[in-house]
Design a protein around this motif. Structure first.
Motif, PDB file in Angstrom:
ATOM      1  N   PHE A 221       0.837  -1.385   0.082  1.00  0.00           N
ATOM      2  CA  PHE A 221       0.121   0.015   0.205  1.00  0.00           C
ATOM      3  C   PHE A 221       0.979   1.370   0.029  1.00  0.00           C
ATOM      4  O   PHE A 221       1.960   1.160   0.592  1.00  0.00           O
ATOM      5  N   SER A 222       0.272   2.180  -0.717  1.00  0.00           N
ATOM      6  CA  SER A 222       0.928   3.538  -0.636  1.00  0.00           C
ATOM      7  C   SER A 222       0.397   4.312   0.527  1.00  0.00           C
ATOM      8  O   SER A 222      -0.342   3.716   1.312  1.00  0.00           O
ATOM      9  N   LYS A 223       0.827   5.596   0.762  1.00  0.00           N
ATOM     10  CA  LYS A 223       0.187   6.357   1.898  1.00  0.00           C
ATOM     11  C   LYS A 223      -1.218   6.309   1.785  1.00  0.00           C
ATOM     12  O   LYS A 223      -2.100   6.515   2.508  1.00  0.00           O
ATOM     13  N   GLU A 224      -1.668   6.599   0.566  1.00  0.00           N
ATOM     14  CA  GLU A 224      -3.362   6.844   0.165  1.00  0.00           C
ATOM     15  C   GLU A 224      -4.138   5.748   0.578  1.00  0.00           C
ATOM     16  O   GLU A 224      -5.093   5.658   1.414  1.00  0.00           O
ATOM     17  N   GLU A 225      -3.562   4.354   0.559  1.00  0.00           N
ATOM     18  CA  GLU A 225      -4.269   3.378   0.957  1.00  0.00           C
ATOM     19  C   GLU A 225      -4.286   2.949   2.583  1.00  0.00           C
ATOM     20  O   GLU A 225      -5.374   2.608   3.272  1.00  0.00           O
TER      21      GLU A 225
ATOM     22  N   PHE B  10      -7.792   3.068   5.235  1.00  0.00           N
ATOM     23  CA  PHE B  10      -8.184   2.204   6.308  1.00  0.00           C
ATOM     24  C   PHE B  10      -7.975   2.660   7.612  1.00  0.00           C
ATOM     25  O   PHE B  10      -8.673   2.409   8.592  1.00  0.00           O
ATOM     26  N   SER B  11      -6.936   3.650   7.895  1.00  0.00           N
ATOM     27  CA  SER B  11      -6.471   3.902   9.132  1.00  0.00           C
ATOM     28  C   SER B  11      -5.572   2.927   9.750  1.00  0.00           C
ATOM     29  O   SER B  11      -5.603   1.452   9.538  1.00  0.00           O
ATOM     30  N   THR B  12      -4.355   3.115  10.244  1.00  0.00           N
ATOM     31  CA  THR B  12      -3.479   2.123  11.019  1.00  0.00           C
ATOM     32  C   THR B  12      -4.160   1.331  11.942  1.00  0.00           C
ATOM     33  O   THR B  12      -3.944   0.248  12.091  1.00  0.00           O
ATOM     34  N   ASP B  13      -4.992   1.894  12.660  1.00  0.00           N
ATOM     35  CA  ASP B  13      -5.842   1.272  13.795  1.00  0.00           C
ATOM     36  C   ASP B  13      -6.593   0.158  13.267  1.00  0.00           C
ATOM     37  O   ASP B  13      -6.533  -1.027  13.779  1.00  0.00           O
ATOM     38  N   SER B  14      -7.265   0.486  12.195  1.00  0.00           N
ATOM     39  CA  SER B  14      -8.241  -0.502  11.545  1.00  0.00           C
ATOM     40  C   SER B  14      -7.119  -1.702  10.959  1.00  0.00           C
ATOM     41  O   SER B  14      -7.672  -2.723  11.163  1.00  0.00           O
TER      42      SER B  14
ATOM     43  N   SER C  10      -5.539  -7.303  10.973  1.00  0.00           N
ATOM     44  CA  SER C  10      -4.577  -8.291  10.763  1.00  0.00           C
ATOM     45  C   SER C  10      -4.678  -9.258  12.224  1.00  0.00           C
ATOM     46  O   SER C  10      -3.586 -10.095  12.050  1.00  0.00           O
ATOM     47  N   THR C  11      -5.137  -8.754  13.205  1.00  0.00           N
ATOM     48  CA  THR C  11      -4.919  -9.484  14.376  1.00  0.00           C
ATOM     49  C   THR C  11      -6.370 -10.272  14.865  1.00  0.00           C
ATOM     50  O   THR C  11      -6.534 -11.342  14.490  1.00  0.00           O
TER      51      THR C  11
ATOM     52  N   ARG D 113      -7.547   2.433  18.609  1.00  0.00           N
ATOM     53  CA  ARG D 113      -7.140   3.858  18.255  1.00  0.00           C
ATOM     54  C   ARG D 113      -6.854   4.813  19.608  1.00  0.00           C
ATOM     55  O   ARG D 113      -5.719   5.209  19.465  1.00  0.00           O
ATOM     56  N   VAL D 114      -7.462   4.559  20.473  1.00  0.00           N
ATOM     57  CA  VAL D 114      -7.558   5.462  21.732  1.00  0.00           C
ATOM     58  C   VAL D 114      -5.870   5.064  22.540  1.00  0.00           C
ATOM     59  O   VAL D 114      -5.426   5.534  22.897  1.00  0.00           O
TER      60      VAL D 114
END
Length: 583
Positions: A100-104, A108-112, A117-118, A194-195
């Motif tokens: 993924f690039s920064k766009e993808e 989704f957001s890093t948290d999601s 993935s887990t 996320r929090v």
């Protein structure tokens, strides 16, 4: 969900077939025990010998032990199938995210992505493990048990059917209320993830501003939402167990009550057969109810797994916007960077961040980029290694459009030091000899030379283990300036054709900054240097200085030329240095 089954390879399908065989064996042995109970009942009613009863009892024990052994083997293979499936799916999701690039990533957001993935993969792994047993065992047992009781007695059969119908209605009612809550769970896990991540990442700011209570309240709300959701579904699902027990005990009571009435009104020989049938029918009817209960439990668990599967498929179905080209080798103009009428706007944005950017930097030259915050400096350098692609115009490296390169080939030309210092857990050596540079492993001499140029050798050599000293996650056991120098050394050790320093000297004091730049001028004079900086004193000796304002070029030239003709550059210069210092 079915789409993800492609990650099961022939070996796992073979284990699955073995599971079917052992589950069928387990069901056969479980349903064989009531037959032996019938024989024992008949022996007791006909005054048979104790030896016959013991002989049948031994067979029952053998069936019970055989069923236990089959269950253990089934559990082993089911766990193996699920574990291998989870491992393979996690690897595939991780590799896709790597593309993924920064766009993808922002989409989704890093948290999601962490949750997908887990936790999401764990949900599917659970349904695979349970499905490899329950989803096979339940229908086999239900059909087999029904065939066993078929034609025995219509009153008992009707009672069993009513019990199954009541159970289905209860589970349907619970499912109507529980399933929407199951669908919310994964999003609530995203939120709490996320929090927690925000709090851990910004712990210094939280403490500095006495914002612990604010963060606690924020976490409490996210935690409360997840807890309420889980409590609601947990209480609903908790009702199933007592309901099933009431049904199973109720069906046994009903069968015996009817049996007592039927036996009372039957003849002597018929009484014996009815009593035997009643004992066996109770066992089989219980098995039928349990089978339908297992099936409905699977159907209740499936929606949550389906939500997780959909979330994972979203990641796997997202096509990277940055795709490989065909160019693998370049012989001329190595290190040349050129922008031709480049315009850029972020995905879904209306306004352009960059407009009509034009410049060329040749090997051996240094281009400095300066401008106010938000003027587009970092965006320019992001287009060179293709973190994003230009919306309009061309970005050329070595005279070739960056879109035409294979990504790993393009990356091997570039030594990139980001605005935010990134170190990974390991050692200083592993952080410098990081990734694939297309030239093989970096030698100890090259690592030491890179540390000296980056002005990091002094503090690294003083450490007990030198370059083999431990680096914590994110480099938290080093200061900001030390982390920056290690990051700079990482880029230098690659010996690239193009150096990109995106405001990478901000944590250095002026003396270290000056020494580092002088060393860079000596050691990287053959390469193209692109430097993003806020300090006029650090860039005034650059061959070219690009001045940015609101995404447009406000000026391009040497320090002497810009200080005369460029108003924006003059304002920046006079805000930092006196006229005597500039002179």
């Amino acid at each position: 969900m079915l789409r993800l089954l492609k990650f099961l390879k022939p070996r796992e399908w073979f284990f699955f077939l073995i599971n079917v065989v052992f589950i069928s064996t387990q069901v056969f042995l479980d349903l064989k025990i009531p037959d032996y109970m019938t024989q024992i009942t008949q022996i007791l009613q006909t005054n048979g010998s104790l030896g016959e009863i013991i002989n049948i009892g031994i067979r029952m024990v053998i069936c019970a032990l055989g069923s236990l052994g089959a269950a253990i083997i089934c559990g082993f293979f089911a766990a193996k199938i699920a574990a291998v499936f989870g491992k393979r799916l996690r690897g595939t999701v991780f590799n896709r995210v790597q593309e993924f690039s920064k766009e993808e990533i922002k989409q989704f957001s890093t948290d999601s992505l962490i949750t997908r993935s887990t936790n999401d993969i764990t949900q599917i792994q659970m349904i695979i493990a349970i499905g490899a047993q329950m989803m096979i065992k339940a229908p086999i047992m239900a059909v087999w048990a029904i065939l066993k009781i078929y034609g025995k007695n219509w009153q008992w059969s009707l009672t069993t059917g009513i019990a199954v119908l009541i159970m289905m209605v209860v589970i349907a009612i619970i499912g109507i209320f529980a399933l929407p809550r199951f669908r919310r769970v994964q999003k609530l896990i995203d939120s709490i993830n996320r929090v927690i991540r925000e709090n851990l990442t910004g712990i210094r700011v939280v403490k500095a501003y006495n914002a612990e209570e604010y963060q606690e309240n924020k976490f409490e709300k996210a935690n409360e939402d997840l807890t309420k959701n889980n409590l609601f579904t947990g209480r609903l699902m908790g009702m199933l167990n007592p309901m099933m027990r009431i049904l199973m005990n109720g069906i046994g009571l009903a069968i015996y009550w009817m049996g007592a009435y039927l036996i009372y009104n039957a003849g002597y020989m018929e009484k014996i057969n009815l009593f035997s049938d009643m004992v066996v029918f109770t066992s089989y009817a219980t098995q039928v109810v349990v089978s339908f209960m297992m099936l409905t439990m699977i159907f209740i668990m499936m929606p949550r797994a389906q939500v997780s599967a959909n979330r994972i498929n979203e990641v796997l179905d997202t096509k990277p916007s940055i795709l490989d080209g065909d160019v693998t080798e370049v012989k001329d103009n190595i290190g040349e960077v050129e922008f031709k009428n480049v315009c850029f706007k972020y995905p879904d944005a209306e306004e352009y961040v960059l407009k009509n950017i034009n410049f060329k930097v040749k090997p051996g030259e240094t281009l400095a980029i300066i401008g106010s915050t938000g003027s587009g400096k970092s965006t320019i350098v992001d287009l060179i290694p293709r973190f994003y692609d230009a919306t309009e115009g061309e970005v050329l490296v070595n005279g070739i459009n960056v879109r035409d390169y294979k990504l790993n080939i393009l990356d091997n030309y570039i030594g990139y030091v980001s605005q935010k210092t990134i170190l990974v857990s390991g050692t200083i050596r592993s952080n410098i000899d990081y990734g694939d540079n297309g030239k093989g492993n970096i030698t100890d001499e090259a690592i030491q030379n890179a540390l000296e140029i980056a002005q990091a050798a002094d503090f690294v050599n003083k450490l007990e283990d030198g370059v083999d000293s431990y680096v914590a996650q994110g480099g938290t056991n080093f200061s900001g300036g030390q982390k920056q120098r290690i990051s700079i050394a990482r880029a230098i050790a690659r010996d690239p054709a193009i150096y990109i320093f995106d405001d990478s000297f901000s944590a250095l004091d002026l003396k270290t900054d000056k020494m580092l730049r002088q060393a860079l001028d000596r050691e990287t004079s053959h390469a193209t240097n692109i430097i993003v900086s806020q300090r006029i004193g650090s860039i005034k000796n650059a061959d070219k200085i690009l001045v940015m304002e609101d995404g447009e070029m406000a000026g391009l030239g040497t320090h002497e030329e810009l200080i005369k003709d460029c108003k924006v550059y003059q304002e920046i210069a006079y805000s930092q240095l006196s006229q005597e210092e500039l002179a």
